[in-house]
Design an enzyme around this catalytic site. Structure first.
Site, PDB file in Angstrom:
ATOM      1  N   LYS A 182     -19.305  33.206  21.230  1.00  8.91           N
ATOM      2  CA  LYS A 182     -18.605  32.073  20.642  1.00  8.91           C
ATOM      3  C   LYS A 182     -17.600  31.870  20.249  1.00  8.91           C
ATOM      4  CE  LYS A 182     -18.751  29.252  17.819  1.00  8.91           C
ATOM      5  NZ  LYS A 182     -17.429  28.840  18.150  1.00  8.91           N
ATOM      6  N   GLU A 256     -19.933  39.187   8.023  1.00  9.45           N
ATOM      7  CA  GLU A 256     -19.216  39.474   7.361  1.00  9.45           C
ATOM      8  C   GLU A 256     -17.851  38.128   6.840  1.00  9.45           C
ATOM      9  OE1 GLU A 256     -17.696  42.451   7.275  1.00  9.45           O
ATOM     10  OE2 GLU A 256     -19.326  43.324   8.462  1.00  9.45           O
ATOM     11  N   CYS A 290      -8.795  37.777   5.411  1.00  4.53           N
ATOM     12  CA  CYS A 290     -10.698  37.715   4.682  1.00  4.53           C
ATOM     13  C   CYS A 290     -10.450  39.679   3.534  1.00  4.53           C
ATOM     14  CB  CYS A 290     -11.625  37.969   5.633  1.00  4.53           C
ATOM     15  SG  CYS A 290     -11.740  39.488   6.410  1.00  4.53           S
ATOM     16  N   GLU A 387     -11.054  31.983  -3.158  1.00  2.00           N
ATOM     17  CA  GLU A 387     -10.328  32.384  -1.630  1.00  2.00           C
ATOM     18  C   GLU A 387      -9.395  31.215  -0.856  1.00  2.00           C
ATOM     19  OE1 GLU A 387     -12.338  32.842   2.263  1.00  2.00           O
ATOM     20  OE2 GLU A 387     -11.363  34.381   2.895  1.00  2.00           O
TER      21      GLU A 387
HETATM   22  P1  NAD Z   1     -15.823  29.331   9.608  1.00  2.00           P
HETATM   23  O1  NAD Z   1     -16.834  29.218   9.053  1.00  2.00           O
HETATM   24  O2  NAD Z   1     -15.215  28.387   9.314  1.00  2.00           O
HETATM   25  O3  NAD Z   1     -15.682  29.845  11.207  1.00  2.00           O
HETATM   26  C1  NAD Z   1     -15.957  30.082  11.734  1.00  2.00           C
HETATM   27  C2  NAD Z   1     -16.617  30.467  13.461  1.00  2.00           C
HETATM   28  O4  NAD Z   1     -18.126  29.698  13.411  1.00  2.00           O
HETATM   29  C3  NAD Z   1     -16.502  29.167  14.080  1.00  2.00           C
HETATM   30  O5  NAD Z   1     -16.251  29.831  15.391  1.00  2.00           O
HETATM   31  C4  NAD Z   1     -17.085  28.345  13.976  1.00  2.00           C
HETATM   32  O6  NAD Z   1     -16.758  27.126  14.602  1.00  2.00           O
HETATM   33  C5  NAD Z   1     -18.147  28.229  14.225  1.00  2.00           C
HETATM   34  N1  NAD Z   1     -19.084  27.103  13.236  1.00  2.00           N
HETATM   35  C6  NAD Z   1     -18.998  26.481  12.405  1.00  2.00           C
HETATM   36  N2  NAD Z   1     -19.842  25.895  12.123  1.00  2.00           N
HETATM   37  C7  NAD Z   1     -21.023  26.378  13.019  1.00  2.00           C
HETATM   38  C8  NAD Z   1     -22.271  26.239  12.588  1.00  2.00           C
HETATM   39  N3  NAD Z   1     -22.884  25.202  11.739  1.00  2.00           N
HETATM   40  N4  NAD Z   1     -23.056  26.955  13.129  1.00  2.00           N
HETATM   41  C9  NAD Z   1     -22.943  28.124  13.772  1.00  2.00           C
HETATM   42  N5  NAD Z   1     -21.309  28.370  13.962  1.00  2.00           N
HETATM   43  C10 NAD Z   1     -20.637  27.098  13.365  1.00  2.00           C
HETATM   44  O7  NAD Z   1     -14.235  30.189   9.345  1.00  2.00           O
HETATM   45  P2  NAD Z   1     -12.939  30.104   9.663  1.00  2.00           P
HETATM   46  O8  NAD Z   1     -11.986  29.262   9.152  1.00  2.00           O
HETATM   47  O9  NAD Z   1     -13.019  30.186  11.876  1.00  2.00           O
HETATM   48  O10 NAD Z   1     -12.206  32.065   9.576  1.00  2.00           O
HETATM   49  C11 NAD Z   1     -11.763  32.163   8.280  1.00  2.00           C
HETATM   50  C12 NAD Z   1     -12.601  33.071   7.353  1.00  2.00           C
HETATM   51  O11 NAD Z   1     -13.934  34.069   8.085  1.00  2.00           O
HETATM   52  C13 NAD Z   1     -12.547  32.972   5.724  1.00  2.00           C
HETATM   53  O12 NAD Z   1     -13.341  32.982   5.119  1.00  2.00           O
HETATM   54  C14 NAD Z   1     -12.539  35.131   6.486  1.00  2.00           C
HETATM   55  O13 NAD Z   1     -12.596  35.458   4.942  1.00  2.00           O
HETATM   56  C15 NAD Z   1     -13.542  35.398   6.769  1.00  2.00           C
HETATM   57  N6  NAD Z   1     -13.531  36.025   7.789  1.00  2.00           N
HETATM   58  C16 NAD Z   1     -13.844  37.104   7.602  1.00  2.00           C
HETATM   59  C17 NAD Z   1     -13.775  38.626   8.676  1.00  2.00           C
HETATM   60  C18 NAD Z   1     -14.959  39.561   7.613  1.00  2.00           C
HETATM   61  O14 NAD Z   1     -14.302  40.802   8.456  1.00  2.00           O
HETATM   62  N7  NAD Z   1     -14.824  39.924   6.424  1.00  2.00           N
HETATM   63  C19 NAD Z   1     -12.539  38.236   9.153  1.00  2.00           C
HETATM   64  C20 NAD Z   1     -12.023  37.835   9.498  1.00  2.00           C
HETATM   65  C21 NAD Z   1     -12.436  36.355   8.646  1.00  2.00           C
END
Ligand code: NAD
Length: 483
Positions: A182, A256, A290, A387
Site C-alpha cells: 500500500k 521501521e 527518519c 521528531e
Molecule cells: P504515517 O505513519 O502517517 O503513514 C505511513 C503509512 O501508514 C501511510 O501509507 C498511511 O496511509 C498509512 N496509514 C495511516 N493510518 C493507517 C492505519 N490506521 N492503518 C494502517 N496504515 C495506515 O507516516 P508518514 O507521515 O507517511 O511518514 C513519516 C514517518 O515515517 C516519520 O515518523 C518517519 O520517521 C517514518 N519513517 C521511518 C523510516 C524508517 O526506516 N525507520 C523511513 C521513512 C519514514
C-alpha cells in the site's frame, strides 16, 4: 513534465492486472514547490486489498518453489526496469516530493542497488538450504532450511517512496514471499512503476500487488487474513495502530519508525567536516528523514566556532524549487507537514529559545521552510525530544565524551547516530555506546544495501537491508531424522 506517469488511468495492480482503484477518494498529487495540484488519481479500496491478498496467497506456492536463481532473474529485471525509467522517476520525485535532482537520483539509484543486491542473495539462497547439524549422541542429525514466511502486506510512507518500498519488495521476493504494497496517499505515483515493470518482465500474476490509498486501505491490509506478516514503515503513532491491529492474530510484524537522532562532535573535530555531516544530517530531503540527526551535541570548547560556521553554511544553502538552478534544499513535501514544522518553530520561539538562523517560512508560494537552528535547547523541550521531520536542528553543549553519550542516549528513539571526531578510536568508542541501529563516523549519511537499517527502543522492530532484511522474510525449519 513527466505526463505519462502523472496521468495514470489505473492505480491498482492486482493479480497481474491493472485496474482503476475502487475507493471513494481521489488522491491529489501536488507539487510542493507551488502548492498546485499536478493530477488526481483514484484511491484503491478495502475490496481491492482483499483481492490483492487473495492473489498473493494464490501465487505463493508457485513462487516459493522457484529456484532462488530464477527469482533473482526477476529481481534483476526490476533493477533494469528502474534504470530504464530513471529520468522519469527522478522528475516525478522532483515534482511530487520536491526533492532536488541529486537527491531524487540518489533515491532511484538506491532502489536499483537494492534489487540487484537481493538478486545476489536470492542466487545464494538454495546453497544455504539443508545445512546439516550432527546432534549429540550420534543417533540423530538435523537439516536446517530457510523458508519464506508467506504473503506479506506492506505499508510505506511518502518521504522516500521508491526506496522504502524497494527495501521491502526486493528481500521479500528474493526470499520467496509474495508482496502486496500500500503506497502513501501523498505520493501515489512512484511505486506504480513496479507494477509496470512486473508486467513487462512477466512476473507471475499475484507475486507483487500494489494498491494506492490512505488509512482505510492500510487498515484493510492489516486485517486481511491471507497475510502472514505485516511490514510497516511510518510514524510511531500509526505504527502502534498497525501493531494493535496485527496483534489480534499474533502475526509477525516489522516496524521501521521515527527517530530523534544525535550527532556528537568532539573537541578535536575538524570544523568543516563537522559542518558537512551536520548539514547533510538535518537538511537533506528538507529534514524529512527518519534518520535526521536533529540533535547536535557538541563539546563546549568548540561550540561557538561550530555554530558560527553552521549559521554561515545554512545562510548559504540554496533553497528553492528543484527545477531552479543549483538548488540544495527543496520544499517540504506536504502542506500538513509544513504547517506542523512551522507550528513547532513558533512554539519554540514563543518559549524564548535562541533561534540563530531561519525560524519560519520562506515568503513565496509552496511549502518552503528556512533552514533553522535553535541553540542551547533545554533537554526537556519538545524540539529536543520530539521528531519534527523538517529542517530544524536543536543544539546543546557537553563537557566530556561521557556526558555526550548520556545525552545522546536520553531519548526513547534509537534509529541512527553520527560522531565527528579528529580521533577515530575515540569516535568508535562513542559509536559503540550510542544506542542506535546505524552510526556514521566522520561521514555524511551513506546507506548501502548490505548495511543494516532499523532501530533500537521505540524506533522499531526488526532490520531492513543486508542479510537481516532477507531473514525478516524467512522462517527457520529444522528437519530432524534418525541417522
Ligand atoms: P504515517 O505513519 O502517517 O503513514 C505511513 C503509512 O501508514 C501511510 O501509507 C498511511 O496511509 C498509512 N496509514 C495511516 N493510518 C493507517 C492505519 N490506521 N492503518 C494502517 N496504515 C495506515 O507516516 P508518514 O507521515 O507517511 O511518514 C513519516 C514517518 O515515517 C516519520 O515518523 C518517519 O520517521 C517514518 N519513517 C521511518 C523510516 C524508517 O526506516 N525507520 C523511513 C521513512 C519514514
Amino acid at each position: 513534465m513527466p505526463e505519462a506517469l502523472l496521468e495514470r488511468e489505473n492505480t491498482v495492480f492486482v493479480g497481474g492486472q491493472w485496474k482503476n482503484g475502487r475507493g471513494a477518494e481521489m488522491l491529489e498529487v501536488t507539487d510542493p514547490s507551488t502548492g498546485n495540484v499536478l493530477s488526481r488519481v483514484q484511491a484503491g479500496s478495502a475490496e481491492d486489498v482483499e483481492k490483492a491478498a487473495r492473489a498473493a496467497a494464490k501465487a505463493f506456492d508457485g513462487w516459493k518453489r522457484k529456484p532462488g536463481a530464477e527469482r533473482a532473474k526477476y529481481l534483476r529485471g526490476f533493477a533494469r526496469g528502474l534504470e530504464s525509467r530513471k529520468t522519469i522517476l527522478v522528475r516525478v520525485q522532483m515534482h511530487n516530493n520536491g526533492k532536488p535532482r541529486i537527491e531524487a537520483e540518489i533515491d532511484v539509484d538506491d532502489a536499483i542497488a537494492t534489487f540487484d543486491y537481493y538478486a545476489t542473495l536470492a542466487e545464494g539462497l538454495d546453497e544455504r538450504q539443508d545445512t546439516r547439524v550432527d546432534h549429540a549422541g550420534g543417533t540423530h542429525f538435523g537439516l536446517v532450511r530457510h523458508e519464506p514466511v508467506g504473503p506479506v502486506g506492506m505499508i510505506v510512507p511518502w518521504n522516500f517512496p521508491l526506496v522504502t518500498s524497494a527495501w521491502k519488495i526486493a528481500p521479500a521476493l528474493a526470499a520467496g514471499c509474495t508482496a502486496t504494497v500500500k503506497t502513501s496517499e501523498m505520493t501515489p505515483l512512484n511505486e506504480l512503476v513496479y507494477g509496470d515493470i512486473a508486467a513487462e518482465i512477466g512476473l507471475p500474476a499475484g507475486v507483487l500487488n500494489i494498491v494506492t490509498g490512505g488509512a482505510e486501505v492500510g487498515i484493510a491490509l492489516t486485517r486481511a487474513h491471507e497475510f502472514r506478516k505485516i511490514s510497516f514503515t511510518g510514524s510511531n503513532m500509526i505504527g502502534a495502530k498497525v501493531m494493535e491491529a496485527v496483534s489480534a492474530r499474533c502475526l509477525p510484524i516489522s516496524l521501521e519508525l521515527g527517530g530523534k537522532s544525535p550527532i556528537v562532535v568532539t573537541a578535536d573535530a575538524d570544523i568543516d567536516q563537522a559542518v558537512s555531516c551536520i548539514m547533510g544530517g538535518i537538511f537533506f530531503n528538507a529534514g524529512q528523514m527518519c534518520s535526521a540527526t536533529s540533535r547536535l551535541i557538541v563539546d563546549k570548547s568548540i561550540e561557538p566556532k561550530l555554530i558560527e560556521a553552521l549559521v554561515e553554511a545554512s545562510r548559504a544553502l540554496r533553497v528553492g524549487s528543484p527545477f531552479e538552478d543549483g538548488i540544495e534544499m527543496g520544499p517540504l513535501t506536504t502542506s500538513a507537514q509544513c504547517h506542523k514544522v512551522l507550528w513547532m518553530i513558533e512554539d519554540a520561539k514563543s518559549d524564548g529559545l535562541d533561534c540563530v538562523i531561519g525560524g519560519g517560512a520562506i515568503d513565496r508560494d509552496g511549502h518552503f521552510v528556512k533552514p533553522t537552528i535553535f541553540r542551547d535547547v533545554p533537554q526537556d523541550h519538545t524540539i529536543w525530544r520530539d521528531e519534527i521531520f523538517g529542517p530544524v536542528l536543536a543544539t546543546t553543549t557537553v563537557s566530556s565524551d561521557e556526558e555526550a553519550i548520556a545525552v545522546a542516549n536520553d531519548t526513547h528513539y534509537g534509529l541512527v547516530g553520527s560522531v565527528v571526531s579528529g580521533d577515530w578510536t575515540r569516535a568508535k568508542a562513542i559509536a559503540d555506546r550510542i544506542e542506535a541501529g546505524q552510526i556514521w563516523i566522520n561521514t555524511p549519511q551513506v546507506v548501502y544495501p548490505d548495511s543494516a537499517w532499523g532501530g533500537f527502543k521505540q524506533s522499531g522492530i526488526g532490520r531492513e537491508l543486508g542479510p537481516w532484511g532477507l531473514s525478516g522474510y524467512l522462517g527457520v525449519k529444522h528437519i530432524l531424522s534418525e541417522v
